[in-house]
Design a protein around this motif. Structure first.
Motif, mmCIF file in Angstrom:
data_model
loop_
_atom_site.group_PDB
_atom_site.id
_atom_site.type_symbol
_atom_site.label_atom_id
_atom_site.label_comp_id
_atom_site.label_asym_id
_atom_site.label_seq_id
_atom_site.Cartn_x
_atom_site.Cartn_y
_atom_site.Cartn_z
ATOM 1 N N GLY A 29 -41.016 -81.003 -41.942
ATOM 2 C CA GLY A 29 -41.883 -82.122 -41.585
ATOM 3 C C GLY A 29 -42.884 -81.736 -40.519
ATOM 4 O O GLY A 29 -42.742 -80.727 -39.833
ATOM 5 N N THR A 30 -43.894 -82.563 -40.360
ATOM 6 C CA THR A 30 -44.888 -82.364 -39.298
ATOM 7 C C THR A 30 -44.374 -82.915 -37.974
ATOM 8 O O THR A 30 -44.670 -82.392 -36.909
ATOM 9 N N THR A 31 -43.539 -83.961 -38.057
ATOM 10 C CA THR A 31 -43.040 -84.588 -36.823
ATOM 11 C C THR A 31 -41.755 -83.932 -36.316
ATOM 12 O O THR A 31 -41.168 -84.403 -35.337
ATOM 13 N N ASP A 32 -41.323 -82.849 -36.965
ATOM 14 C CA ASP A 32 -40.055 -82.213 -36.562
ATOM 15 C C ASP A 32 -40.057 -81.793 -35.093
ATOM 16 O O ASP A 32 -39.009 -81.692 -34.464
ATOM 17 N N TYR A 33 -41.257 -81.575 -34.522
ATOM 18 C CA TYR A 33 -41.303 -81.116 -33.110
ATOM 19 C C TYR A 33 -40.585 -82.092 -32.197
ATOM 20 O O TYR A 33 -39.984 -81.712 -31.190
ATOM 21 N N ALA A 34 -40.659 -83.392 -32.577
ATOM 22 C CA ALA A 34 -40.091 -84.448 -31.729
ATOM 23 C C ALA A 34 -38.569 -84.457 -31.772
ATOM 24 O O ALA A 34 -37.936 -85.147 -30.978
ATOM 25 N N VAL A 35 -38.000 -83.683 -32.689
ATOM 26 C CA VAL A 35 -36.537 -83.483 -32.729
ATOM 27 C C VAL A 35 -36.204 -82.151 -32.041
ATOM 28 O O VAL A 35 -35.346 -82.077 -31.154
ATOM 29 N N GLU A 36 -36.966 -81.124 -32.427
ATOM 30 C CA GLU A 36 -36.725 -79.774 -31.858
ATOM 31 C C GLU A 36 -36.773 -79.793 -30.331
ATOM 32 O O GLU A 36 -36.003 -79.106 -29.654
ATOM 33 N N ILE A 37 -37.682 -80.585 -29.761
ATOM 34 C CA ILE A 37 -37.884 -80.588 -28.301
ATOM 35 C C ILE A 37 -36.598 -80.975 -27.570
ATOM 36 O O ILE A 37 -36.292 -80.411 -26.498
ATOM 37 N N TYR A 38 -35.814 -81.872 -28.179
ATOM 38 C CA TYR A 38 -34.557 -82.284 -27.539
ATOM 39 C C TYR A 38 -33.494 -81.179 -27.636
ATOM 40 O O TYR A 38 -32.755 -80.917 -26.681
ATOM 41 N N TYR A 39 -33.437 -80.524 -28.810
ATOM 42 C CA TYR A 39 -32.481 -79.404 -28.946
ATOM 43 C C TYR A 39 -32.805 -78.304 -27.938
ATOM 44 O O TYR A 39 -31.920 -77.780 -27.254
ATOM 45 N N GLN A 40 -34.103 -77.975 -27.798
ATOM 46 C CA GLN A 40 -34.488 -76.894 -26.872
ATOM 47 C C GLN A 40 -34.335 -77.333 -25.412
ATOM 48 O O GLN A 40 -34.072 -76.521 -24.529
ATOM 49 N N ALA A 41 -34.467 -78.632 -25.181
ATOM 50 C CA ALA A 41 -34.323 -79.132 -23.805
ATOM 51 C C ALA A 41 -32.914 -78.880 -23.287
ATOM 52 O O ALA A 41 -32.711 -78.434 -22.149
ATOM 53 N N ILE A 42 -31.896 -79.128 -24.145
ATOM 54 C CA ILE A 42 -30.513 -78.919 -23.654
ATOM 55 C C ILE A 42 -30.122 -77.447 -23.698
ATOM 56 O O ILE A 42 -29.242 -77.009 -22.975
ATOM 57 N N ARG A 43 -30.795 -76.663 -24.564
ATOM 58 C CA ARG A 43 -30.410 -75.242 -24.651
ATOM 59 C C ARG A 43 -31.149 -74.399 -23.618
ATOM 60 O O ARG A 43 -30.597 -73.531 -22.976
ATOM 61 N N GLN A 44 -32.482 -74.644 -23.493
ATOM 62 C CA GLN A 44 -33.290 -73.736 -22.660
ATOM 63 C C GLN A 44 -34.089 -74.430 -21.569
ATOM 64 O O GLN A 44 -34.846 -73.795 -20.846
ATOM 65 N N LYS A 45 -34.001 -75.777 -21.529
ATOM 66 C CA LYS A 45 -34.809 -76.555 -20.582
ATOM 67 C C LYS A 45 -36.299 -76.245 -20.727
ATOM 68 O O LYS A 45 -37.066 -76.345 -19.767
ATOM 69 N N ALA A 46 -36.675 -75.868 -21.978
ATOM 70 C CA ALA A 46 -38.089 -75.555 -22.241
ATOM 71 C C ALA A 46 -38.356 -75.665 -23.734
ATOM 72 O O ALA A 46 -37.431 -75.468 -24.545
ATOM 73 N N TYR A 47 -39.593 -75.995 -24.091
ATOM 74 C CA TYR A 47 -39.969 -76.072 -25.509
ATOM 75 C C TYR A 47 -41.445 -75.721 -25.649
ATOM 76 O O TYR A 47 -42.262 -76.080 -24.791
#
Ligand code: VAH
Length: 320
Positions: free
Chosen positions: A181-199
């Protein structure tokens, strides 16, 4: 007693809707189907069958075997994948939809399929996009969605099939990540926030799109399908959304929980151009008037829940 067949049951919406509907209507009342089997609660919590939605006979035979009275048709390629493989997208998205509508017509099933903000294009009013307006999408996914809206109207008007649908915004969930999807970034950002505190976002700062938390999307489907048809003047493709946000807004919300979260950009021109062709914000008043659409999650409430659930899921409790 409802007997429901869900296609695309292992996808982002399907995997949660299957479980949600099983809680409401009964475990054995919801037949989950997808093109392949996978480790998923939709498979483990009740009846599951392999189904290729481009196989009309297989879909008819399965719906008849299970005495289905409701079809929830979710199987489709999303916008970015569809843009990369337009002919495959046309064949799957439209071929699968026609098959599901034909089965609904033959067996007298109630029918649901989602449309999308992708059904709009660059000439559509971008702010507070009306329920009824210009729809000239410039993507294959958008062409599929506009065609699908018109096809569902046709099956209702011509054959009396009880078709219903929603124009979904980007959907955000912690259970099953979206794909393509095009809006997938809005999901990925949360996964990366808890893993790396960065996106690093592939969608640019200031690119506003409609979004909604998955629980609100599931409730909207149930409310619409249970609504009195006498009040459904629009029936298919209701505008629904809970928020209009860009990557910066999500980052600001995340920093209320993870203060040192960092957001950077590496824009993907293809998905950026798709996003720019879509509205910034929808007008959802018709959905509220005709069947009581009422989303419960705003951005900050969604952020707190997303980060908490993902931290639990990846046993990072206390890191965010
Ligand atoms: C996509 N998540 O990005 C889907 C949705 C509104 C967007 O249709 O293609």
């Amino acid at each position: 007693m409802k007997k429901i067949l869900i296609t695309g049951a292992l996808g982002q919406i399907g995997s949660e809707l299957t479980c949600h509907m099983r809680e409401i209507y009964g475990l054995e009342q919801v037949i989950a189907t997808d093109i392949r089997k996978g480790a998923n609660t939709a498979v483990e919590s009740g009846p599951f069958e392999i189904l290729d939605v481009t196989d009309a006979q297989a879909m008819y035979d399965m719906a008849k075997k299970h005495h289905v009275d409701t079809i929830i048709h979710l199987a489709a390629l999303l916008s970015a994948t569809a843009e990369a493989k337009p002919l495959l997208a046309w064949n799957l998205n439209m071929g699968g939809l026609v098959n599901a509508l034909e089965v609904s017509k033959e067996l007298g099933c109630q029918f649901f399929t989602p449309s999308s903000i992708g059904a709009f294009g660059p000439s559509t009013p971008k702010t507070k996009t009306p329920q009824n307006t210009i729809q000239r999408p410039t993507t294959m996914y958008g062409v599929n969605k506009v065609s699908g809206e018109l096809l569902c109207d046709y099956y209702y008007q011509k054959f009396g099939v009880d078709t219903r649908g929603l124009r979904f915004p980007g959907l955000i969930s912690y259970v099953t990540p979206p794909g393509g999807g095009t809006t997938d970034y809005a999901v990925e950002i949360y996964y990366q926030a808890i893993r790396q505190k960065a996106y690093t976002s592939y969608i640019d700062k200031g690119t506003y799109m409609d979004m909604m938390y998955m629980p609100d999307a599931l409730q909207a489907i149930i409310c619409l399908m249970e609504a009195d048809p006498a009040y459904l003047k629009h029936r298919n493709a209701y505008n629904v959304s809970a928020m209009s946000i860009d990557p910066e807004a999500i980052a600001t919300s995340i920093r209320k929980v993870i203060p040192d979260f960092e957001l950077s950009y590496q824009v993907d021109p293809i998905r950026q151009s798709i996003a720019e062709s879509w509205p910034d914000s929808l007008d959802c008043t018709i959905a509220t008037e005709e069947w009581g659409f009422n989303p419960l999650y705003d951005l900050d409430r969604m952020t707190v829940e997303m980060l908490g659930k993902l931290s639990e899921k990846y046993s990072l409790v206390g890191t965010s």
